[in-house]
Design an enzyme around this catalytic site. Structure first.
Site, PDB file in Angstrom:
ATOM      1  N   PRO A   1     -10.007  11.412 -20.098  1.00 55.45           N
ATOM      2  CA  PRO A   1     -10.837  10.299 -19.647  1.00 55.45           C
ATOM      3  C   PRO A   1     -10.597   9.878 -18.207  1.00 55.45           C
ATOM      4  CG  PRO A   1      -9.165   9.548 -21.202  1.00 55.45           C
ATOM      5  CD  PRO A   1      -9.158  11.047 -21.233  1.00 55.45           C
ATOM      6  N   ASN A   2     -11.688   9.576 -17.558  1.00 57.97           N
ATOM      7  CA  ASN A   2     -11.745   9.042 -16.187  1.00 57.97           C
ATOM      8  C   ASN A   2     -11.419  10.074 -15.111  1.00 57.97           C
ATOM      9  OD1 ASN A   2     -12.369   6.330 -17.057  1.00 57.97           O
ATOM     10  ND2 ASN A   2     -10.269   6.230 -17.801  1.00 57.97           N
TER      11      ASN A   2
ATOM     12  N   ARG B   1     -12.127   7.624  -7.755  1.00 60.40           N
ATOM     13  CA  ARG B   1     -11.278   6.720  -8.522  1.00 60.40           C
ATOM     14  C   ARG B   1      -9.944   6.511  -7.816  1.00 60.40           C
ATOM     15  NH1 ARG B   1      -7.976   8.725 -13.871  1.00 60.40           N
ATOM     16  NH2 ARG B   1      -7.175   6.679 -14.432  1.00 60.40           N
TER      17      ARG B   1
ATOM     18  N   TYR C   1      -4.937   8.966  -6.712  1.00 61.75           N
ATOM     19  CA  TYR C   1      -5.388  10.265  -7.217  1.00 61.75           C
ATOM     20  C   TYR C   1      -5.989  11.190  -6.156  1.00 61.75           C
ATOM     21  CZ  TYR C   1      -4.713   7.971 -11.725  1.00 61.75           C
ATOM     22  OH  TYR C   1      -4.166   7.317 -12.802  1.00 61.75           O
TER      23      TYR C   1
ATOM     24  N   ASN D   1      -4.488  17.638 -18.807  1.00 64.32           N
ATOM     25  CA  ASN D   1      -4.223  16.286 -18.321  1.00 64.32           C
ATOM     26  C   ASN D   1      -5.040  15.363 -19.219  1.00 64.32           C
ATOM     27  OD1 ASN D   1      -3.944  13.837 -17.075  1.00 64.32           O
ATOM     28  ND2 ASN D   1      -4.353  14.584 -15.001  1.00 64.32           N
TER      29      ASN D   1
ATOM     30  N   ALA E   1      -5.147   8.742 -19.917  1.00 70.14           N
ATOM     31  CA  ALA E   1      -4.495   7.646 -20.648  1.00 70.14           C
ATOM     32  C   ALA E   1      -4.233   7.981 -22.116  1.00 70.14           C
ATOM     33  CB  ALA E   1      -5.338   6.383 -20.534  1.00 70.14           C
TER      34      ALA E   1
ATOM     35  N   HIS F   1      -0.694   8.528 -23.408  1.00 67.81           N
ATOM     36  CA  HIS F   1       0.206   7.434 -23.780  1.00 67.81           C
ATOM     37  C   HIS F   1      -0.142   6.816 -25.133  1.00 67.81           C
ATOM     38  CE1 HIS F   1       0.914   8.055 -19.577  1.00 67.81           C
ATOM     39  NE2 HIS F   1      -0.250   7.561 -19.237  1.00 67.81           N
TER      40      HIS F   1
ATOM     41  N   ASP G   1      -0.956  15.961 -32.381  1.00 63.25           N
ATOM     42  CA  ASP G   1      -1.070  16.772 -33.606  1.00 63.25           C
ATOM     43  C   ASP G   1      -1.903  18.024 -33.356  1.00 63.25           C
ATOM     44  OD1 ASP G   1       0.499  15.052 -35.077  1.00 63.25           O
ATOM     45  OD2 ASP G   1      -1.155  14.160 -36.219  1.00 63.25           O
TER      46      ASP G   1
ATOM     47  N   GLU H   1       1.437  20.110 -19.901  1.00 67.50           N
ATOM     48  CA  GLU H   1       0.975  18.744 -19.601  1.00 67.50           C
ATOM     49  C   GLU H   1       1.059  18.514 -18.091  1.00 67.50           C
ATOM     50  OE1 GLU H   1       3.246  15.804 -21.771  1.00 67.50           O
ATOM     51  OE2 GLU H   1       2.491  14.152 -20.532  1.00 67.50           O
TER      52      GLU H   1
ATOM     53  N   HIS I   1       0.189  15.687 -14.895  1.00 70.45           N
ATOM     54  CA  HIS I   1      -0.256  14.379 -14.390  1.00 70.45           C
ATOM     55  C   HIS I   1      -0.263  14.436 -12.872  1.00 70.45           C
ATOM     56  CE1 HIS I   1      -0.224  12.727 -18.327  1.00 70.45           C
ATOM     57  NE2 HIS I   1       0.964  13.259 -18.512  1.00 70.45           N
ATOM     58  N   ILE I   2      -1.365  14.001 -12.307  1.00 68.57           N
ATOM     59  CA  ILE I   2      -1.518  14.018 -10.853  1.00 68.57           C
ATOM     60  C   ILE I   2      -0.530  13.044 -10.216  1.00 68.57           C
ATOM     61  CG2 ILE I   2      -3.157  13.485  -8.992  1.00 68.57           C
ATOM     62  CD1 ILE I   2      -5.389  14.272 -11.121  1.00 68.57           C
ATOM     63  N   SER I   3      -0.455  11.866 -10.787  1.00 71.04           N
ATOM     64  CA  SER I   3       0.443  10.833 -10.243  1.00 71.04           C
ATOM     65  C   SER I   3       1.798  10.903 -10.938  1.00 71.04           C
ATOM     66  CB  SER I   3      -0.175   9.443 -10.456  1.00 71.04           C
ATOM     67  OG  SER I   3      -0.267   9.153 -11.835  1.00 71.04           O
TER      68      SER I   3
ATOM     69  N   ARG J   1       5.148   4.358 -12.106  1.00 75.54           N
ATOM     70  CA  ARG J   1       4.042   3.406 -12.312  1.00 75.54           C
ATOM     71  C   ARG J   1       4.370   2.456 -13.469  1.00 75.54           C
ATOM     72  NH1 ARG J   1      -1.402   6.638 -12.451  1.00 75.54           N
ATOM     73  NH2 ARG J   1      -2.206   4.520 -12.180  1.00 75.54           N
TER      74      ARG J   1
ATOM     75  N   ARG K   1       2.941   3.764 -18.944  1.00 76.82           N
ATOM     76  CA  ARG K   1       2.680   5.170 -18.606  1.00 76.82           C
ATOM     77  C   ARG K   1       3.938   6.037 -18.748  1.00 76.82           C
ATOM     78  NH1 ARG K   1      -2.509   4.841 -16.221  1.00 76.82           N
ATOM     79  NH2 ARG K   1      -2.759   2.845 -15.189  1.00 76.82           N
TER      80      ARG K   1
HETATM   81  C1  DQA Z   1      -2.873  10.514 -15.210  1.00 73.49           C
HETATM   82  C2  DQA Z   1      -1.880   9.372 -15.446  1.00 73.49           C
HETATM   83  C3  DQA Z   1      -2.335   8.495 -16.600  1.00 73.49           C
HETATM   84  O1  DQA Z   1      -1.411   7.441 -16.809  1.00 73.49           O
HETATM   85  C4  DQA Z   1      -3.696   7.892 -16.289  1.00 73.49           C
HETATM   86  O2  DQA Z   1      -4.144   7.131 -17.382  1.00 73.49           O
HETATM   87  C5  DQA Z   1      -4.701   8.908 -15.888  1.00 73.49           C
HETATM   88  C6  DQA Z   1      -4.290   9.989 -14.992  1.00 73.49           C
HETATM   89  C7  DQA Z   1      -2.508  11.340 -13.962  1.00 73.49           C
HETATM   90  O3  DQA Z   1      -3.032  12.433 -13.821  1.00 73.49           O
HETATM   91  O4  DQA Z   1      -1.716  10.893 -13.121  1.00 73.49           O
HETATM   92  O5  DQA Z   1      -5.867   8.813 -16.225  1.00 73.49           O
HETATM   93  O6  DQA Z   1      -2.856  11.380 -16.321  1.00 73.49           O
END
Ligand code: DQA
Length: 140
Positions: free
Chosen positions: A9-10, A17, A22, A71, A74, A77, A84, A95, A97-99, A104, A108
């Site tokens: 998502p997002n 964003r 990001y 990725n 959210a 978390h 599963d 896995e 994560h960009i950030s 943070r 997270r």
């Molecule tokens: C994220 C980190 C997550 O906490 C956040 O909800 C995202 C992006 C990252 O790539 O840093 O949507 O997965």
């Protein structure tokens, strides 16, 4: 070799964003660069804002593909259902994560997915996807 990048998502809003967190590249632009760099493998991209669609995609590719680079945004978390799904399939999941989620908010810091993933790349920007791909190809 077949590899899929799955974004949750997002992450369709990358580039627009919160660019201070990001970055200013869209994922589509970055994915084109990756496709050129790794033209010798089958590389696919899927994005959804919907938890069940992410799970369906993991099921669809998870007995056939060589790697899933995920990725989950959210859902990382919150989602026991995605954890599963990862545990249920054969394909190793990485896995990303960009950030740096550990630098943070506290919510997270918890990932439901890390336990069932083969490896984790956190806080390396979009390059995390590239490094995961590099590892997958190098260790095949
Ligand atoms: C994220 C980190 C997550 O906490 C956040 O909800 C995202 C992006 C990252 O790539 O840093 O949507 O997965």
């Amino acid at each position: 070799m077949k590899v899929i990048i799955i974004n949750g998502p997002n992450l369709n809003l990358l580039g627009k964003r919160e660019p201070s967190i990001y970055g200013s590249h869209t994922f589509e632009e970055y994915f084109e660069e990756l496709k050129q760099k790794y033209e010798h493998i089958h590389l696919e991209y899927f994005q959804s804002n919907i938890e069940g669609e992410l799970i369906n995609k993991i099921h669809e590719v998870g007995f056939d593909y060589d790697a899933i680079i995920l990725n989950a945004g959210a859902y990382t978390h919150t989602s026991i259902a995605i954890a599963d799904a990862i545990a249920a399939v054969k394909t190793p999941v990485y896995e990303v994560h960009i950030s740096n989620v550990y630098a943070r908010e506290e919510f997270r810091h918890k990932s439901h997915l890390s336990r069932v993933c083969k490896g984790i790349l956190v806080g390396l920007g979009l390059q995390g996807y590239d490094l995961a791909l590099h590892y997958v190809i190098d260790t095949k």
